[in-house]
Design a protein around this motif. Structure first.
Motif, mmCIF file in Angstrom:
data_model
loop_
_atom_site.group_PDB
_atom_site.id
_atom_site.type_symbol
_atom_site.label_atom_id
_atom_site.label_comp_id
_atom_site.label_asym_id
_atom_site.label_seq_id
_atom_site.Cartn_x
_atom_site.Cartn_y
_atom_site.Cartn_z
ATOM 1 N N MET A 297 -57.206 -5.198 -9.926
ATOM 2 C CA MET A 297 -57.333 -4.115 -10.907
ATOM 3 C C MET A 297 -57.669 -4.666 -12.284
ATOM 4 O O MET A 297 -58.369 -4.043 -13.072
ATOM 5 C CB MET A 297 -56.031 -3.330 -10.983
ATOM 6 N N MET A 300 -60.949 -4.678 -14.326
ATOM 7 C CA MET A 300 -61.381 -3.603 -15.238
ATOM 8 C C MET A 300 -61.125 -4.032 -16.676
ATOM 9 O O MET A 300 -62.006 -3.968 -17.525
ATOM 10 C CB MET A 300 -60.641 -2.305 -14.900
ATOM 11 N N ASP A 301 -59.932 -4.562 -16.928
ATOM 12 C CA ASP A 301 -59.640 -5.043 -18.289
ATOM 13 C C ASP A 301 -60.558 -6.209 -18.662
ATOM 14 O O ASP A 301 -60.965 -6.359 -19.800
ATOM 15 C CB ASP A 301 -58.178 -5.491 -18.394
ATOM 16 N N SER A 306 -65.945 -1.458 -13.275
ATOM 17 C CA SER A 306 -65.960 -0.189 -14.038
ATOM 18 C C SER A 306 -64.777 0.702 -13.660
ATOM 19 O O SER A 306 -64.316 1.493 -14.466
ATOM 20 C CB SER A 306 -67.265 0.563 -13.764
ATOM 21 N N ASP A 307 -64.316 0.585 -12.427
ATOM 22 C CA ASP A 307 -63.152 1.389 -12.021
ATOM 23 C C ASP A 307 -62.493 0.696 -10.822
ATOM 24 O O ASP A 307 -62.954 -0.362 -10.377
ATOM 25 C CB ASP A 307 -63.575 2.819 -11.678
ATOM 26 N N LYS A 308 -61.465 1.337 -10.293
ATOM 27 C CA LYS A 308 -60.672 0.725 -9.230
ATOM 28 C C LYS A 308 -61.537 0.476 -7.991
ATOM 29 O O LYS A 308 -61.461 -0.555 -7.345
ATOM 30 C CB LYS A 308 -59.519 1.676 -8.854
ATOM 31 N N LYS A 309 -62.428 1.446 -7.716
ATOM 32 C CA LYS A 309 -63.290 1.334 -6.529
ATOM 33 C C LYS A 309 -64.234 0.144 -6.686
ATOM 34 O O LYS A 309 -64.395 -0.676 -5.772
ATOM 35 C CB LYS A 309 -64.082 2.634 -6.363
ATOM 36 N N HIS A 310 -64.789 0.010 -7.866
ATOM 37 C CA HIS A 310 -65.708 -1.105 -8.141
ATOM 38 C C HIS A 310 -64.957 -2.431 -8.033
ATOM 39 O O HIS A 310 -65.427 -3.409 -7.465
ATOM 40 C CB HIS A 310 -66.302 -0.908 -9.549
ATOM 41 N N GLU A 332 -59.217 2.293 -1.576
ATOM 42 C CA GLU A 332 -60.668 2.364 -1.802
ATOM 43 C C GLU A 332 -61.537 1.776 -0.701
ATOM 44 O O GLU A 332 -62.697 2.150 -0.545
ATOM 45 C CB GLU A 332 -61.008 1.629 -3.113
#
Ligand code: GLC
Length: 753
Positions: A297, A300-301, A306-310, A332
């Protein structure tokens, strides 16, 4: 019952698989066949379930995720959507979750139960950097073996250790968890720890699957700030960062853990180059990679997902096989496979790797093999555990200074003042990775010294080092102004023949998320030391710390200094035995001690640069306001005896170089010495360090006894990785240095053809 159905299904599938295997020229192990046949029975969601790891229902070792509650975790366990749990410990608790997975899910696939058995489970051995200071590979292996035996008795079958991150930066709190600054020593210790944890048979219920972490370059966090960017050159990556991981892989480590940091712009968790090209490709690693807590996760930071799925797609495609506490894979991956963004082969490969390790652990034969209440009672906290912890602790202590042989102390007739909050602290010696240790369970220095009753021992706290929350998750508050107890301590010191001061860090001032911008004695301890010095100069300073400290004032004033790290459950007994001479110190520093924090990163073997010094004019590589020299160099450590090195000889043959030296005990007591061999490749197509440790031997000598030690250097020791990652050996002139530290006295040269 469930499990027998699974086994029958697997056997049926195996029979089918058998018929195919004739056409398959790849000789598969029995386990591989079992894994493949089980995979054929699994749904996509069940395979993804193997890639999902949940934290237990109490201890957390990272930021608590917003999602994730016990009810959902149990629901996922029942669906077969959990492959592993961490921080579930104790036979009763492990049996409870294992029972749900094995008896309530469709296929009954057992969980692998992970825990941070970093330097012990309930019984704590010395923190890893302290164990490294022993340079005693057999003792280090034994220590890991004992930790495995104790943790396995509590239901654990996977440890997130050894941490094999090389680091040259004492500002980084996690230097306490590794083997110091050197790649050669770190690689040898990585092997010792893997072999200790895993033993010769991973299916033995007294062994654990080990985990080489954190892959990779976590120890090169910029400015020593934990989790910070690592931006290093390819030569440092290949020659300094990767070798301990390769050594662990070659030793048979069954899992890797990736790291929170980005490496040269790519978060390690999403780094295909690291995890697929190098680890699973070039090195052909066939175990599995677990992400570090939430690191999927965190891409993302990082600004990489770009998001959790990515994030889930990036991590899975990059070779992160298991998701620790991001809840990314379980939520996901199924959709990503259906959309074709992640191939089912990626899922199959990850699940296959995870199932393989579970079969190797014997979990399919008996998922409850680690859940033996009787063994739990007999093994945990046993005498065997504490004896091993004490032995390791004594071997980990480094004598840094001993002017006028102030040490060892007389055993009778003396007034001894013992001063410092850490001297009575029964928690700090347990270090920061002590999740399963009992609070206040360490033997304190005060308790250890009280076992020598024929001196008059008086204790004064002097200055509370810490107050406030000191548990794993909260910040540690340091006493920076309360000097109210100085007066009592000064009075105690005034009347003493010798003052033993125990100063340094509490257990949670080093470790994860404990980076420091200053390396002096925390709080008002330096003021206390100087106040005591003003009334009694006969001071023995005993350091309790998780990292090198800039104790330069102490070195200039205090006659005797002992590096006693955080030595675990038996700390006080080990320190007392050293102070009273019942054990002759033999440790050597695995990490350089700086004079000031401005020198950091500082290590024994930098490159020579184009402007080495010292030079008369100003144009050479140096500081205006500080020496280039360390306070104490890598490999430094004194003894209650002395050693002389002589007769250095080199004989260079075509494919190997023999280096021999004579070591003599020139003192009055038996002592151990770590004989160290360093080389320098003078001219090379990629510049080489001014020194490289390439051999060491721990020997014991009686007074006046001499021993000839011979080292053999081969291509394995004389080569290096070029900037294409290729290992090469170049003919030419080499220097060789031999001695009792990296500042060696004996040196000579040889030509290697
Ligand atoms: C932590 C650490 C890692 C540890 C893991 C599980 O954040 O970085 O070393 O093994 O989480 O506790």
């Amino acid at each position: 019952m469930k499990n027998y159905i699974l086994l029958i299904l697997v056997c049926i599938a195996l029979v089918n698989c058998k018929s195919e295997s004739k056409s398959n020229d790849v000789a598969k192990s029995t386990i591989d066949k079992k894994v493949d046949s089980l995979l054929n029975l699994m749904t996509l969601e069940e395979k993804i379930g193997q890639m999902n790891q949940y934290n237990g229902f109490w201890d957390v070792t990272g930021p608590v995720p917003s999602e994730g509650d016990a009810a959902k975790k149990y629901e996922h366990l029942r669906k077969g959507w959990v492959g592993s749990m961490l921080n579930v410990r104790g036979v009763e608790n492990v049996r409870k979750v294992q029972k749900v997975a094995v008896e309530e899910s469709r296929l009954g696939i057992p969980l692998i139960i992970g825990f941070d058995v970093i330097h012990g489970y309930e019984t704590q051995s010395p923190i890893p950097i302290a164990e490294a200071a022993s340079w005693d590979l057999k003792a280090i292996q034994k220590s890991a073996q004992m930790a495995a035996k104790e943790a396995a008795a509590a239901g654990i079958n996977w440890t997130f250790a050894p941490m094999v991150d090389v680091s040259r930066d004492a500002r980084w709190g996690r230097v306490m968890e590794g083997a110091g600054e050197d790649v050669f020593l770190g690689s040898k210790i990585a092997v010792a720890r893997v072999e200790g944890f895993q033993g010769k048979d991973l299916s033995n219920e007294e062994t654990l699957s080990a985990c080489a972490k954190h892959f990779a370059a976590y120890g090169f966090a910029e400015s020593g700030k934990d989790y910070n960017t690592a931006d290093i050159g390819i030569s440092t990556l290949y020659n300094t960062v990767l070798p301990p991981f390769k050594a662990a892989k070659n030793a048979g480590v069954r899992t890797f853990m990736n790291s929170f940091n980005e490496l040269n712009g790519i978060p390690a968790t999403g780094d295909k180059f690291l995890q697929r090209d190098i680890l699973k490709g070039e090195w052909a690693f066939d175990g599995f990679v677990v992400s570090d807590w939430g690191s999927i996760m965190e891409m993302m930071d990082h600004g990489y997902a770009s998001d959790k799925k990515h994030a889930a797609a990036l991590a899975a495609n990059a070779g992160s096989d298991m998701d620790m506490e991001s809840y990314a894979y379980v939520n996901e991956l199924s959709g990503l496979v259906k959309e074709g963004i992640v191939s089912e082969e990626v899922i199959n490969d990850a699940a296959r790797r995870i199932l393989k390790v579970k079969f190797e652990l014997g979990l399919f034969e008996n998922p409850y093999k680690y859940c033996d209440e009787k063994r739990e009672k007999e093994v945990i906290g046993s005498k065997e555990m504490h004896d091993a912890a004490l032995d390791m602790a004594k071997k980990s202590i480094v004598l840094l200074k001993n002017e006028n042989n102030l040490l060892p102390l007389e055993k009778s007739g003396k007034k001894i003042a013992l001063i410092g909050a850490l001297a009575s602290d029964k928690n700090s010696p347990l270090g920061s990775w002590r999740l399963a240790a009992k609070d206040n369970s360490a033997i304190s220095v005060l308790e250890g010294m009280q076992k020598y009753p024929d001196n008059e021992l008086t204790y004064a706290e002097g200055a509370a080092v810490v107050y406030g929350a000191t548990n794993f998750v909260h910040e540690v508050n340091v006493n920076t102004k309360d000097t109210s107890k100085f007066k009592e301590a000064i009075q105690t010191a005034k009347n003493a023949d010798v003052v033993v001061m125990v100063l340094g860090e509490v257990g949670f001032q080093s470790g994860e998320a404990r980076s420091s911008a200053n390396l002096g004695l925390p709080g008002v301890q330096q003021e206390l030391l100087e106040a005591i010095y003003n009334v009694n100069k006969n001071i023995v300073l005993v350091l309790n710390n998780g990292r090198p400290l800039t104790i330069t004032w102490a070195d200039n004033h205090v006659p005797a200094i002992v590096e006693a790290w955080q030595l675990g459950s038996q700390a006080g007994n080990a320190i007392a035995e050293i102070l009273y001479g019942d054990y002759n110190p033999s440790g050597k520093l695995p990490m350089t001690f700086p004079r000031s924090v401005g020198q950091v990163p500082i290590y024994y073997n930098p490159k020579n640069t184009g402007r080495p010094g010292p030079k008369k004019e100003v144009f050479w590589s140096h500081y205006q306001d500080e020496s280039n020299a360390p306070l104490y160099p890598f490999g430094h450590g004194l003894s209650y005896t002395t050693f002389n090195y002589s007769n250095l000889k080199v004989s260079a043959a075509s494919n190997e170089v023999k280096v021999s030296v004579t070591v003599t005990n020139t003192g009055k007591v038996v002592g151990k010495e770590v004989v160290q061999l360093y080389i320098r490749d003078i001219i090379a197509s990629v510049t080489r360090p001014v020194k490289e440790l390439k051999g060491f031997e721990l020997i014991s000598l009686k007074p006046s006894e001499s021993k000839e030690i011979t080292f053999t250097l081969t291509e394995k020791e004389l080569g290096f990785f070029n900037n294409q990652g290729k290992y090469i050996v170049e003919p030419g002139e080499f220097k060789v240095f031999v001695g009792g530290s990296s500042v060696t006295s004996l040196e000579t040269i040889f030509q290697y053809q």
